[in-house]
Design an enzyme around this catalytic site. Structure first.
Site, short mmCIF file in Angstrom:
data_model
loop_
_atom_site.label_atom_id
_atom_site.label_comp_id
_atom_site.label_asym_id
_atom_site.label_seq_id
_atom_site.Cartn_x
_atom_site.Cartn_y
_atom_site.Cartn_z
N ARG A 15 -3.32 5.03 0.77
CA ARG A 15 -4.08 3.82 0.43
C ARG A 15 -5.44 4.16 -0.17
O ARG A 15 -6.00 3.36 -0.92
CB ARG A 15 -4.20 2.92 1.66
CG ARG A 15 -5.00 3.51 2.80
CD ARG A 15 -4.72 2.80 4.13
NE ARG A 15 -3.38 3.12 4.63
CZ ARG A 15 -2.86 2.61 5.75
NH1 ARG A 15 -3.55 1.75 6.47
NH2 ARG A 15 -1.65 2.95 6.13
N LYS A 36 1.29 6.20 -6.11
CA LYS A 36 0.76 7.18 -5.15
C LYS A 36 1.39 8.54 -5.45
O LYS A 36 2.60 8.69 -5.47
CB LYS A 36 1.10 6.75 -3.72
CG LYS A 36 0.76 7.79 -2.67
CD LYS A 36 1.27 7.37 -1.28
CE LYS A 36 1.08 8.47 -0.25
NZ LYS A 36 1.64 8.11 1.08
N LYS A 76 0.20 15.93 10.85
CA LYS A 76 1.49 15.37 11.24
C LYS A 76 2.11 16.23 12.35
O LYS A 76 1.95 17.45 12.36
CB LYS A 76 2.44 15.31 10.04
CG LYS A 76 2.05 14.31 8.97
CD LYS A 76 3.04 14.33 7.84
CE LYS A 76 2.62 13.37 6.74
NZ LYS A 76 2.68 11.96 7.16
#
Length: 509
Positions: free
Chosen positions: A357, A271, A283
């Site tokens: 992901r 990643k 965030k």
């Protein structure tokens, strides 16, 4: 760059800034460890008593400095704690030596040369001491200025310049190999640390790709960079979706090392989110400052492939660096959007901060098309894994129990804290989507396992696969410890290199 050598000379006659000795924690106080006999003798056998008077106990990580006796060319003795004294006829663990050497090297920042007289029972101990010292000597000051010499000048103490390890056999093949391995692994791990510590405005996805291209030319690797245009043509919707909100385009880098005698092929997938704002699912305050580290998985994969090449391992290793910057803008992927992935599946994006992901899914499917013998991905993937295992341990998930065990054991062999985690099938249902094949979010509880189950969907059938969630140990925000600095740590590099070594000799499944 710190140099590493072996020496058979007497400690007293070596010109150096310091002599490093080990001290263990005994039942009645500190105990001088093997390797320090000559130094202890020069203190009339009272080195342990002197250290105890100075408050030393031999506890792991403890460092005590004292002047050398007359007759020594080095002016300082550095006694470093090794932890509990081993049982009779037992040697100190390699990781104890590695950590002690790291502590000592960091304490000697600014010195030119140090002699390490720590316990050595074989080549593996020399390798552990050398590796620990080289990792402990690491500093990152590329962007500091001392105010007098201009842009990017060095600031503060320089790292220890040379490490000489006593107790080795400089002409012995095993010892030579141990030194070569220690230097290679440490240098490549420190390369990963440099990348992780680099500010995100200086390390965009394409800038990372350029660094990989330079390394490929230097070490005889093949490299392919799929830029935005190539990703669009290939249908890499996950990587493109994550990078859609950034002015810095995403890319996928394939870095290949091949050996003519190889019988196995490993694929490592990393990643590489060079900065993660969370995207539209922004965030909260206080969670953005360290998000330059969200490419730690790609850094580990990059370093491991180069290390395999430098060591000449008889295994083919392909590294896939899934690189993107996750930013909010008018073009960013929105919660509720559906992405068409490289595998052909569709993904409903419920949270744009679950972006790792998505890029990994495309890269895992790309890696699967080559049908490697095994795939290992590395990612700073979930805060849930940090809640489960803390800041120093990474989780290991897999689609094969035996392979998960092998990866966990490999991590332990090289001193990396890891723990096997399950992939409970009942958690898969939480990712069912009414509009797509799968959603990128599921149940909140067990979030790290949910992420692993998502990735499993994009691994080719019949290929052993393991997922390393290094969210905790990838970036150290606390004080340095052992050979681990503050900032980027290079977590998982040594585990990946060990897996490549095991595969090369046919011991990995």
């Amino acid at each position: 760059m710190t140099a590493l050598t072996l020496s058979t000379a007497a400690a007293a006659g070596l010109r150096a800034d310091a002599i490093v000795v080990g001290v263990a924690k005994g039942t009645e106080g500190p105990v001088v460890a093997p390797g320090a006999e000559a130094v202890d003798q020069a203190y009339d056998g009272r080195l342990a008593a002197t250290l105890q008077t100075l408050g030393a106990s031999g506890a792991e990580g403890e460092v005590t400095k004292l002047p050398t006796p007359s007759g020594f060319k080095a002016p300082v003795v550095v006694a470093v704690g090794l932890g509990a004294e081993p049982e009779k006829d037992q040697a100190f663990a390699a990781e104890s030596l590695r950590r002690a050497a790291g502590c000592a090297a960091r304490a000697l920042a600014g010195s030119k040369k140090a002699v390490f007289a720590l316990p050595v029972t074989g080549a593996a101990d020399v390798g552990a001491i050398g590796e620990g010292a080289l990792l402990g000597a690491y500093t990152f000051d590329t962007f500091k200025d001392n105010g007098t010499t201009g842009k990017n000048a060095k600031n503060g103490k320089s790292p220890l310049a040379e490490v000489a390890v006593l107790g080795g056999k400089p002409r012995d093949k095993a010892y030579k190999a141990a030194v070569e391995r220690a230097v290679t692994v440490a240098e490549e791990l420190n390369r990963a640390r440099d990348l992780i510590n680099t500010p995100p405005n200086h390390l965009t996805p394409m800038a990372f790709a350029a660094i990989a291209q330079t390394a490929a030319r230097e070490h005889g690797l093949k490299v392919q960079v799929l830029d935005k245009k190539a990703l669009e043509k290939g249908g890499y919707g996950g990587i493109l979706g994550v990078g859609a909100g950034s002015a810095s385009p995403a890319c996928l880098v394939k870095l290949s090392y091949t050996h003519a005698g190889a019988g196995k092929h490993l694929a490592f997938v990393g990643k590489g989110i060079t900065y993660d704002s969370g995207g539209i699912s922004l965030k909260p305050a206080g969670h953005n400052e360290t998000m330059k580290c969200d490419m730690s998985g790609a850094a580990a994969v990059f370093a491991a492939v180069v290390a395999a090449a430098r060591l000449g391992l008889e295994v083919n290793v392909t590294g896939w660096l899934a690189l993107a910057e996750n930013m909010p803008s008018g073009s960013a992927t929105r919660p509720g959007d559906v992405l068409h992935m490289y595998s052909g599946k569709t993904v409903e994006v419920l949270n744009t901060d679950a972006e790792g992901r998505l890029v990994l899914a495309d890269a895992l499917w790309a890696a699967s098309q080559e049908k490697p013998d095994a795939i290992v991905d590395v990612a700073t993937l979930t805060g849930a894994m940090m809640l489960a295992l803390g800041n120093r341990t990474f989780g290991v998930m897999a689609n094969d129990d035996a392979f998960r065990t092998a990866v966990h054991e490999a991590a332990g062999e090289v001193g990396e804290d890891a723990w096997p985690m399950p992939l409970p099938e009942h958690l898969r249902k939480g990712m069912d989507s009414p509009t797509a094949d799968i959603a990128n979010m599921g149940e909140r509880m067990g979030g790290g396992l949910v992420a692993g189950l998502f990735l499993k969907e994009f691994v080719g059938e019949g290929i052993p696969w393991a997922h390393l969630d290094i969210a905790g140990p990838a970036f150290n925000e606390q004080a340095p410890f052992g050979y681990t600095p503050k900032g980027g740590t290079g977590s998982a590099v040594r585990t990946l290199v060990r897996l490549a070594e095991l595969s090369a000799v046919g011991d990995l499944g």
